[in-house]
Motif scaffolding. Structure first.
Motif, mmCIF file in Angstrom:
data_model
loop_
_atom_site.group_PDB
_atom_site.id
_atom_site.type_symbol
_atom_site.label_atom_id
_atom_site.label_comp_id
_atom_site.label_asym_id
_atom_site.label_seq_id
_atom_site.Cartn_x
_atom_site.Cartn_y
_atom_site.Cartn_z
ATOM 1 N N HIS A 91 24.460 25.044 108.005
ATOM 2 C CA HIS A 91 24.654 24.078 106.911
ATOM 3 C C HIS A 91 24.180 24.663 105.583
ATOM 4 C CE1 HIS A 91 25.532 19.964 105.658
ATOM 5 N NE2 HIS A 91 24.459 20.017 104.883
ATOM 6 N N ALA A 92 23.019 25.325 105.593
ATOM 7 C CA ALA A 92 22.463 25.865 104.345
ATOM 8 C C ALA A 92 23.309 27.020 103.820
ATOM 9 C CB ALA A 92 21.029 26.329 104.585
ATOM 10 N N TYR A 93 23.627 27.977 104.679
ATOM 11 C CA TYR A 93 24.433 29.121 104.232
ATOM 12 C C TYR A 93 25.883 28.713 103.981
ATOM 13 C CZ TYR A 93 20.548 32.217 105.386
ATOM 14 O OH TYR A 93 19.323 32.843 105.420
ATOM 15 N N GLY A 94 26.364 27.704 104.715
ATOM 16 C CA GLY A 94 27.723 27.220 104.470
ATOM 17 C C GLY A 94 27.888 26.627 103.090
ATOM 18 N N ALA A 95 26.821 25.999 102.566
ATOM 19 C CA ALA A 95 26.891 25.432 101.216
ATOM 20 C C ALA A 95 27.095 26.533 100.181
ATOM 21 C CB ALA A 95 25.614 24.646 100.922
ATOM 22 N N SER A 96 26.325 27.632 100.315
ATOM 23 C CA SER A 96 26.486 28.752 99.379
ATOM 24 C C SER A 96 27.849 29.411 99.541
ATOM 25 C CB SER A 96 25.374 29.785 99.602
ATOM 26 O OG SER A 96 24.114 29.280 99.204
ATOM 27 N N ALA A 97 28.297 29.551 100.800
ATOM 28 C CA ALA A 97 29.609 30.157 101.043
ATOM 29 C C ALA A 97 30.721 29.324 100.416
ATOM 30 C CB ALA A 97 29.839 30.308 102.540
ATOM 31 N N MET A 98 30.568 28.011 100.449
ATOM 32 C CA MET A 98 31.583 27.126 99.868
ATOM 33 C C MET A 98 31.682 27.327 98.361
ATOM 34 S SD MET A 98 32.026 23.131 100.867
ATOM 35 C CE MET A 98 33.582 22.274 100.541
ATOM 36 N N ILE A 99 30.535 27.478 97.705
ATOM 37 C CA ILE A 99 30.539 27.701 96.260
ATOM 38 C C ILE A 99 31.163 29.055 95.931
ATOM 39 C CG2 ILE A 99 29.062 28.041 94.236
ATOM 40 C CD1 ILE A 99 27.135 26.015 95.443
ATOM 41 N N ALA A 273 8.623 27.323 90.436
ATOM 42 C CA ALA A 273 9.936 27.182 91.062
ATOM 43 C C ALA A 273 11.016 27.850 90.226
ATOM 44 C CB ALA A 273 10.282 25.718 91.266
ATOM 45 N N ARG A 274 12.077 28.222 90.906
ATOM 46 C CA ARG A 274 13.290 28.699 90.271
ATOM 47 C C ARG A 274 14.467 27.951 90.888
ATOM 48 N NH1 ARG A 274 10.409 30.154 87.006
ATOM 49 N NH2 ARG A 274 10.058 32.219 86.116
ATOM 50 N N PRO A 275 15.505 27.645 90.104
ATOM 51 C CA PRO A 275 16.652 26.927 90.675
ATOM 52 C C PRO A 275 17.431 27.808 91.643
ATOM 53 C CG PRO A 275 17.112 27.616 88.414
ATOM 54 C CD PRO A 275 15.672 27.939 88.671
ATOM 55 N N ALA A 276 18.350 27.207 92.374
ATOM 56 C CA ALA A 276 19.210 27.957 93.285
ATOM 57 C C ALA A 276 20.043 28.971 92.510
ATOM 58 C CB ALA A 276 20.113 26.990 94.049
ATOM 59 N N TRP A 277 20.556 29.970 93.220
ATOM 60 C CA TRP A 277 21.218 31.104 92.558
ATOM 61 C C TRP A 277 22.378 30.677 91.662
ATOM 62 C CZ3 TRP A 277 26.386 31.938 93.412
ATOM 63 C CH2 TRP A 277 26.945 31.356 94.550
ATOM 64 N N TYR A 278 23.094 29.613 92.032
ATOM 65 C CA TYR A 278 24.272 29.212 91.251
ATOM 66 C C TYR A 278 23.890 28.522 89.945
ATOM 67 C CZ TYR A 278 23.202 25.785 94.904
ATOM 68 O OH TYR A 278 22.558 24.979 95.803
ATOM 69 N N PHE A 279 22.629 28.100 89.792
ATOM 70 C CA PHE A 279 22.167 27.536 88.526
ATOM 71 C C PHE A 279 21.253 28.504 87.768
ATOM 72 C CE2 PHE A 279 22.721 23.369 90.883
ATOM 73 C CZ PHE A 279 23.866 23.016 90.199
ATOM 74 N N SER A 342 25.183 38.864 85.108
ATOM 75 C CA SER A 342 24.136 39.577 84.372
ATOM 76 C C SER A 342 22.928 38.676 84.114
ATOM 77 C CB SER A 342 24.682 40.103 83.047
ATOM 78 O OG SER A 342 25.754 41.009 83.271
ATOM 79 N N LEU A 343 23.179 37.426 83.749
ATOM 80 C CA LEU A 343 22.078 36.495 83.487
ATOM 81 C C LEU A 343 21.273 36.224 84.768
ATOM 82 C CD1 LEU A 343 23.809 33.934 81.105
ATOM 83 C CD2 LEU A 343 21.920 35.468 80.516
ATOM 84 N N GLY A 344 21.983 36.067 85.889
ATOM 85 C CA GLY A 344 21.282 35.843 87.151
ATOM 86 C C GLY A 344 20.440 37.037 87.563
ATOM 87 N N VAL A 345 21.005 38.244 87.423
ATOM 88 C CA VAL A 345 20.266 39.463 87.763
ATOM 89 C C VAL A 345 19.079 39.651 86.818
ATOM 90 C CG1 VAL A 345 20.416 41.986 87.867
ATOM 91 C CG2 VAL A 345 22.256 40.585 88.817
ATOM 92 N N LEU A 346 19.293 39.371 85.536
ATOM 93 C CA LEU A 346 18.216 39.513 84.553
ATOM 94 C C LEU A 346 17.059 38.565 84.858
ATOM 95 C CD1 LEU A 346 17.239 40.795 81.910
ATOM 96 C CD2 LEU A 346 18.448 38.975 80.668
ATOM 97 N N ALA A 347 17.362 37.350 85.288
ATOM 98 C CA ALA A 347 16.310 36.393 85.624
ATOM 99 C C ALA A 347 15.457 36.917 86.777
ATOM 100 C CB ALA A 347 16.931 35.042 85.981
ATOM 101 N N ARG A 348 16.102 37.461 87.808
ATOM 102 C CA ARG A 348 15.357 38.025 88.938
ATOM 103 C C ARG A 348 14.541 39.243 88.502
ATOM 104 N NH1 ARG A 348 15.175 34.192 92.855
ATOM 105 N NH2 ARG A 348 17.248 33.532 93.529
ATOM 106 N N TYR A 349 15.133 40.069 87.674
ATOM 107 C CA TYR A 349 14.448 41.285 87.225
ATOM 108 C C TYR A 349 13.209 40.951 86.404
ATOM 109 C CZ TYR A 349 13.654 45.651 84.695
ATOM 110 O OH TYR A 349 13.071 46.778 84.150
#
Length: 481
Positions: A91-99, A273-279, A342-349
């Motif tokens: 269910h959890a990974y399916g949600a990300s796969a759907m996006i 906290a950090r939001p999920a990867w899609y946000f 790029s913004l997502g990678v920059l946030a992690r970096y």
């Protein structure tokens, strides 16, 4: 004989429902240009939606949507229910796969110019479906009620509250009050399992109907001599293979990397906290627009992007569909995609490069892993008389292991299920044999975890133990030779 009877039954049903004709019409869908792997997105998304519905129903048979018991019920599913971790992982990974697949579907449709030539409503409805899937992900993220879920949702709700005029009202409607409470959780649960599935299912039916009515757009090079194929068998075979690959990948992820579950949400903690990867790209943009300028990444930019997306068929009226002959449209898509990544990678970096943030995230990850790998502990509740009882069974001390108080007070999260030590806390074996570690010393240590100047003191959030629990734990520590 049996075959003949089945044939008679099927004919009887078909005469009254016309299901055979509907099935033939579904399989005989014409596909201009023939079957292609680029066309598997729609069927793959339908498969994932069905998987989410099935796994969601299974999870809801155990889930309790209240702040008191939500986390314990999810932990019970993850640790104690046979197959529960696998179902939750799907269910959890399916949600990300759907996006991911939905974004891929949108990009493929955009590049092929398939929103033109009478398919405007199909495209616009697809935009609404994208918003609904994101709403699904947002409401479902809170339901485990762990530290990640609580504080990430709090960030999302606070961003929604920044919208001019409607922001405060929108925030109160989402929360059901002034803060995240059981009312918020139950509200998110109802939206997630009832309202959104009904809306999404209805829009999917309308979307498919409009798509079948307009017909498949076919390859982007407009040729009158396009070969026309049927959905069955070639495209159906490709769609089935894609669904099988996706399902196998989700099974592998759920088995090898169980869905994350950290300690129960503690509103008084300083959890980072950090939001999920899609946000995450939107969260990163907020760093560059402080104060009132935060309206730019939270309202103006998403609103402008979705406005262009929604009205694109009316903004781009040229019949040309070839992406190589639409340089502005193609460049715009590449810019948005690379910018978001790029913004997502920059946030992690940036989080990894900051030593303070990196250390905090590492510690939080270790605590989450320690909780996930620790044995399930039945949650205790108060009965009508005010006495504490276990939700699963009555407590009994065991001669073969630690007392229930050891796990109930989260000692096992750091020190291991039998005091053998873990990634966070040291081993407790032989601790009673050390100098100045008499029974009285250990009792005092549990009263004040920082009184003895330990190299790695226990956290300040260590729970206050009852005298009975302390005595049982210390007696057990004395037996660890």
């Amino acid at each position: 004989m049996i075959t003949r009877q089945l044939k008679r039954i099927s004919n009887w049903v078909d005469e009254r429902t016309g299901v055979a004709q509907l099935w033939r019409r579904a399989l005989d869908e014409p596909i201009r240009g023939g079957a292609r792997w680029a066309y598997i997105f729609g069927s793959a998304l339908a498969f994932l939606f069905a998987l989410q519905v099935i796994t969601g129903i299974l999870l809801s048979t155990y889930y309790v949507p209240s702040a008191d018991h939500a986390h314990a019920s999810v932990a019970f599913i993850q640790k104690a229910v046979r197959g529960g971790a696998l179902i939750r992982g799907l269910h959890a990974y399916g949600a990300s796969a759907m996006i991911i697949l939905l974004i891929g579907h949108v990009f493929q449709t955009y590049l092929f110019g398939a929103y033109k030539q009478g398919r405007e409503l199909v495209w616009m409805l697809g935009g609404l479906l994208l918003l609904l899937v994101l709403a699904f992900a947002f409401t479902g993220y809170l339901l485990p009620w762990d530290q990640d879920a609580y504080f990430a949702t709090k960030i999302g709700v606070s961003i929604a509250g920044e919208v001019p005029v409607i922001g405060p009202t929108q925030r109160r409607l989402m929360l059901g009050g002034g803060d995240l409470t059981s009312l918020t959780l139950s509200r998110f649960f109802v939206i997630h399992v009832l309202l959104l599935p009904l809306l999404l299912g209805l829009l999917i039916v309308v979307h498919v109907y409009l798509f079948r009515r307009a017909g498949a757009a076919g390859p982007y090079h407009n040729r009158a001599e396009h070969r026309v194929d049927r959905f069955f068998p070639n495209q159906m075979l490709k769609d089935s293979i894609a669904a099988l690959i996706i399902f196998a990948a989700l099974l592998a992820l759920a088995e090898l990397l169980p869905a994350r579950l950290g300690p129960k949400a503690d509103p008084t903690s300083d959890f980072l906290a950090r939001p999920a990867w899609y946000f995450l790209p939107l969260f990163e943009l907020l760093k560059y627009f402080p104060g009132k300028l935060s309206l730019i990444p939270t309202v103006l930019l998403p609103g402008a992007l979705f406005g262009v997306f929604f009205w694109l068929p009316f903004l781009d009226r040229r019949p040309e569909r070839n992406p190589f002959r639409r340089p502005i449209a193609t460049a715009g898509l590449v810019f948005v995609l690379l910018g978001a990544v790029s913004l997502g990678v920059l946030a992690r970096y940036q989080d990894q490069q900051d030593p303070v943030l990196s250390a905090r995230f590492k510690k939080q990850d270790e605590e989450a892993r320690a909780f996930l790998t620790s044995p399930f502990v039945p949650q205790e509740i108060e009965d009508a008389t005010g006495s504490v009882k276990s939700e699963v069974s009555d407590e009994k001390d065991s001669d073969d292991g630690p007392p229930p108080a050891f796990a109930r007070n989260f000692c096992a999260n750091c020190h291991g299920s039998h005091g053998q030590g873990g990634k966070i806390g040291p081993s407790l074996i032989g601790i009673a044999a050390k100098p100045n570690r008499s029974k009285d010393d250990l009792l005092k240590l549990l009263d004040n975890t920082r009184a003895y100047g330990l190299k790695d003191p226990m956290p300040e959030s260590f729970p206050k133990l009852s005298p009975e629990d302390k005595a049982k734990i210390v007696d057990w520590l004395g037996s660890l030779k």
